[in-house]
Design a protein around this motif. Structure first.
Motif, PDB file in Angstrom:
ATOM      1  N   TRP A   1     -18.398   5.019  26.664  1.00  0.00           N
ATOM      2  CA  TRP A   1     -17.030   5.909  27.861  1.00  0.00           C
ATOM      3  C   TRP A   1     -17.431   7.059  28.840  1.00  0.00           C
TER       4      TRP A   1
ATOM      5  N   LEU B   1     -15.113  -0.803  19.069  1.00  0.00           N
ATOM      6  CA  LEU B   1     -13.683   0.690  19.095  1.00  0.00           C
ATOM      7  C   LEU B   1     -14.288   1.428  17.688  1.00  0.00           C
TER       8      LEU B   1
ATOM      9  N   SER C   1     -18.198   1.527  24.309  1.00  0.00           N
ATOM     10  CA  SER C   1     -17.713   2.053  23.097  1.00  0.00           C
ATOM     11  C   SER C   1     -16.275   2.379  23.913  1.00  0.00           C
ATOM     12  N   CYS C   2     -15.356   1.976  22.891  1.00  0.00           N
ATOM     13  CA  CYS C   2     -13.597   2.179  23.722  1.00  0.00           C
ATOM     14  C   CYS C   2     -13.011   2.376  22.028  1.00  0.00           C
ATOM     15  N   HIS C   3     -11.967   3.229  22.466  1.00  0.00           N
ATOM     16  CA  HIS C   3     -11.397   4.015  21.493  1.00  0.00           C
ATOM     17  C   HIS C   3      -9.346   3.774  22.282  1.00  0.00           C
ATOM     18  N   SER C   4      -9.347   3.179  23.165  1.00  0.00           N
ATOM     19  CA  SER C   4      -8.122   2.484  23.323  1.00  0.00           C
ATOM     20  C   SER C   4      -7.938   1.346  24.020  1.00  0.00           C
TER      21      SER C   4
END
Length: 328
Positions: free
Chosen positions: A225, A265, A245-248
């Motif tokens: 990210w 995710l 790469s994501c988290h939201s």
């Protein structure tokens, strides 16, 4: 007085990805229709009062004569697209069971094609994420701890050999080695490429965009990210994979904006590789993937046994380290 333009209504379209023996059912749109002459997947507008599943069962039967059980439908991806003159929400689902033979009930030519035969320019623009979802595997392997080039290559060879059977449908691997300096990573990637190619696995380099140029033959680039956040456009050619790469939800939206083909995710569950990081759970995973215009892999404490659950919640599958990488 200035006239205020009426808002453009979003059209809810149910789309079916019907797969049989590794091939997907497609048809050609009538020349007089919107985007006429292009290829399409079976489906159509969701009528008022219908659920998307009811619409799919009806549309599939009307267009192809296939009798698809409503309970067999699982989500694939949701795609919002603005054509300028119209906005559509493509609600894409996959039946796990589609008995009988397909025919073009409306006179449309139909065919069963392998995913690699589907070309972007033969479909409406909004269909690109569907094509990506069909070409991507259900498992995305990520390398574990690598502290030296020689050790990393040896671990990769062992992992691919030991997991050959379980990774039969796993055709992509992210070469993640944050412990290595740039020069060492470049050497690792260059040595890992022939190892992956001999195993039939595409190697995706991990890190800054410059790393892709340093690894000729790589199948794509996966951006952490911190790297993706600084980009305003796609940093690699369209013919290779780009992951983020994501988290939201905001991070997923940015990944879509820069032209990513998929996102990971997580963490969905707590994982030993990131101690102290609590998983956000399947409910949150479902809510976040529902906002994504690209395929999403669940990450964090997941194994191949979680693939069906990830797909039921709208994901592409699972990504991870521990289910395939040598431990200890």
């Amino acid at each position: 007085m200035t006239d205020v333009a009426a808002p453009i209504r979003e059209i809810h379209v149910a789309v079916a990805v019907i797969i049989r023996e590794g091939r997907v059912l497609i048809a050609r749109r009538p020349d007089h229709a919107h985007q006429g002459g292009l290829l399409e997947f079976p489906g159509g507008k969701v009528d008022p009062g219908e659920t998307v599943q009811q619409a799919l069962v009806r549309e599939i039967a009307e267009e192809t004569a296939l009798a698809v059980p409503e309970a067999s439908l699982v989500p694939v991806v949701g795609i919002r697209h603005d054509y300028g003159d119209k906005r559509v929400f493509l609600d894409v689902w996959r039946p796990t069971h589609a008995p009988s033979e397909a025919v073009g009930c409306e006179g449309q030519p139909i065919a069963w094609l392998a995913p690699e035969e589907l070309q972007d320019d033969q479909f409406p623009a909004a269909n690109r994420p569907i094509i990506r979802a069909l070409r991507l595997p259900s498992m995305l392997a990520i390398t574990g701890t690598i502290t030296t080039v020689d050790g990393g290559v040896a671990s990769l060879q062992a992992a691919l050999a030991d997991q050959k059977q379980s990774l039969q449908q796993q055709t992509l691997m992210v070469l993640r080695a944050p412990e290595l300096a740039s020069d060492a990573y470049r050497e690792l990637a260059q040595q890992a490429l022939p190892v992956c190619q001999s195993a039939g696995t595409g190697l995706i380099v991990h890190g800054a965009p410059a790393r892709f140029a340093e690894a000729p033959g790589a199948a794509g680039l996966h951006l952490p990210w911190r790297e993706a956040a600084n980009l305003v456009s796609r940093p690699v050619p369209s013919k290779v994979w780009l992951g983020v790469s994501c988290h939201s939800a905001d991070q997923i939206a940015h990944a879509v904006e820069i032209g990513a083909d998929y996102a990971t995710l997580g963490p969905v569950q707590a994982t030993a590789t990131h101690p102290g990081a609590e998983g956000f759970g399947w409910d949150a995973f479902r809510e976040l993937t529902a906002t994504a215009n690209i395929p999403v892999f669940g990450l964090g404490g997941l194994t191949p046994e979680d693939i069906d659950r990830a797909r039921e919640e709208g994901g592409q599958g699972v990504a991870g380290i521990r289910f395939w990488w040598p431990q200890g």
